[in-house]
Structures are given as structure tokens and as C-alpha cells.
Design a protein around this motif. Sequence first.
Motif, short mmCIF file in Angstrom:
data_model
loop_
_atom_site.label_atom_id
_atom_site.label_comp_id
_atom_site.label_asym_id
_atom_site.label_seq_id
_atom_site.Cartn_x
_atom_site.Cartn_y
_atom_site.Cartn_z
N PHE A 12 -13.23 2.23 48.34
CA PHE A 12 -13.70 1.50 49.52
C PHE A 12 -15.06 0.87 49.23
CE2 PHE A 12 -10.98 4.67 51.81
CZ PHE A 12 -10.15 3.77 52.45
N THR A 13 -15.87 1.58 48.44
CA THR A 13 -17.21 1.07 48.13
C THR A 13 -17.11 -0.28 47.43
OG1 THR A 13 -17.90 3.38 47.83
CG2 THR A 13 -19.42 1.68 47.08
N THR A 129 -11.98 8.24 46.26
CA THR A 129 -10.55 8.09 46.57
C THR A 129 -9.81 7.47 45.38
OG1 THR A 129 -10.95 5.92 47.53
CG2 THR A 129 -10.96 7.80 49.05
N THR A 171 -16.72 2.90 57.85
CA THR A 171 -17.73 3.54 57.00
C THR A 171 -18.87 2.55 56.77
OG1 THR A 171 -16.07 4.92 55.93
CG2 THR A 171 -18.14 4.66 54.76
O1 LIG Z 1 -13.98 7.13 47.62
C1 LIG Z 1 -14.09 5.95 48.03
O2 LIG Z 1 -13.20 5.08 47.97
C2 LIG Z 1 -15.35 5.58 48.64
O3 LIG Z 1 -15.76 4.44 48.56
C3 LIG Z 1 -16.03 6.61 49.48
C4 LIG Z 1 -15.35 6.65 50.79
C5 LIG Z 1 -14.38 7.60 51.05
C6 LIG Z 1 -13.76 7.60 52.30
C7 LIG Z 1 -14.07 6.66 53.24
C8 LIG Z 1 -15.02 5.70 52.96
C9 LIG Z 1 -15.67 5.69 51.73
#
Ligand SMILES: O=C(O)C(=O)Cc1ccccc1
Length: 304
Positions: A12-13, A129, A171
Amino acid sequence: MEFAYLGPRGTFTEAALRRLPAAKTATAAPMSSIFEVLDAVRRGEVDAGFVPIENSQEGTVTITVDELVGGDPLVIVGEVVLPVTFVLASEKPVAEITTVASMPVALAQVRKYLRRELPNAVVHQALSTAQAAQRAADGEFDAAVCPPFAAEAVGLPVQAFDIGDNPNAATRFVHVVRPTAPPEPTGNDITSLVVYIDYDRVGALLGVLTEFAIRGINLTRIESRPTGEGLGRYAFFLDCTGHLADARMGEALMGLRRICDDVRYLGSYPRDHSDAPVPPPAGLSDADFADAAAWLDRLRGTGA
Ligand SMILES: O=C(O)C(=O)Cc1ccccc1
């Protein structure tokens, strides 16, 4: 300009980083943990870091906040708020899954789904993730909880879409750099701070809150984090609306400096929020402050 971010590819980052204006022409270096991202910034190996700090379901991403509260100073110069949806990625159908992995922040947001659909599965923690998806694709776990694009990146089929407990989950991610002047005020900014107060002084926290309230500054977040000195020893992490360059923010910071054991400034940056800023209460607008200052000048015979 090089950004370190929480990787590997497919987090997600990474998706949030693509929405950050300052990263448009930057190169992006995936790191395997939040700690590594912040450490790379501190050591000067990269210009900037990008990490999750808070989510709407579970609250604080504690590793990020604790790193900002302690350790060598870093400042936040930007933020991105990203809506998040989770999938269950696996080669196996749901009924055959016995192990599932993800980052704790993600696991916390699919708790009800896991309890309902995979009550007997053993849950493992991963550093992100996308790392969980990679490890599931490598056969280390049966399944991963991850974004749809992470499943796709490693070629894992999706067994269930939209498994998050809250359809409005979002987030917040922050752009951090080594200490520097803040970006220009935009009129809709956040200032982040850590305050250290005397634990044994009655009303110490009320004193902190008063510095903001009397200047019409709105707090958007307050979080206590252990300092590590023992039970009951906490620092307070605060987000408030306004910019370091604003007169009222300057006055509030000076007030905090006078009454707190220590104040760590963590940056002023544009808010990634579609809502207009909360208007100041009656008597606390910029015009009211200017009028009061002019009045005092006149009384002192120093004004126009
Ligand atoms: O692990 C990821 O993909 C991230 O970027 C951290 C995260 C995990 C869960 C929700 C939002 C961000």
C-alpha cells in the motif's frame, strides 16, 4: 531525489507514494521494514522516506510513531491518505487454508473476516502485506492478506475480495526527511509535535491542551506513547491544524516550550484532506488576533 519506502513492490505504501506530488520525478527504493526506511533517511543513504503512520481502524502504526518520538530527529514534510481494501490471496480454496500471513496493521483490519472464515488458521506476522504475498507465493504460508495489486504482482489467485472489516478503511502515510525548514503554508496544514511533560504534576496535560485551545488551534490527533522509562512514563504525540509560520502556532509552541519538559517539533506539512479546515471559534480568527495585537500596540503607544 531518492525515496526509501516500505516495500517490496506491491505494498500500500508504494501505491500511496505514487500519489505524493513530491515523489513525481523521484526514484523509489523499496526497503523491507519501516525501521530500515527511517534508518536509511537518518544515515543519509536516501533523501526521503515514506511510511504508514496511522489507519482508521487500528490507530497508530506504533513502529513509525515510536521512531519519530525517539531516536535521531526526523521531520514530516508531506502526507497521503489512501483508502485501503484487502484480499485473501492463495493457491488454495478458503476451506483448505491452514496458515495465513500479513503485516499486523493489515491483520487487525480483517479480524472479523479471519474469525468467521478461517477460525482455525494459524496467523503469522510479516513485515508488509507484499512481503506476506511473496512468502505465500513461495509456499511458506498458504495465504496472505494483502492489496489486490500485491497478489497480482506475485501471481497469487485471489480467493476473496474486500475482506476488510470496515469498508471505509483508510491509511495515512508520511513523507519524512532529515530536519529542515517546512514547506510553505497552504492554509490547510498539519503540525506534528511530541511533548514531554512532568508526569507527577496535576493538570500538566491540561496545560498543554490549553496552549492550543486559547489560540483556536484544533487538535486532529493525540496519542500517548511510552517513553521506555517505566510504567506511567508517557510522551504525547500531537497533530494540530496550522503551520509553524502561523503567528498563533508560534505562540502555542512558545507556550509549550515554557511549560513542558521538552518539545520535539516533527514538521508542518499540507494536509491530505478534502474537508476545509475547522473554522476558529469566535474571537480566535486571524483577524481577531491582528486586531488584539494592534490594540495592544496602541495602548503602548507603539502602534500606528
Ligand atoms: O504492508 C503494506 O502494504 C503497507 O504499506 C503497510 C500497510 C498495511 C496495511 C494497511 C495499510 C498499510
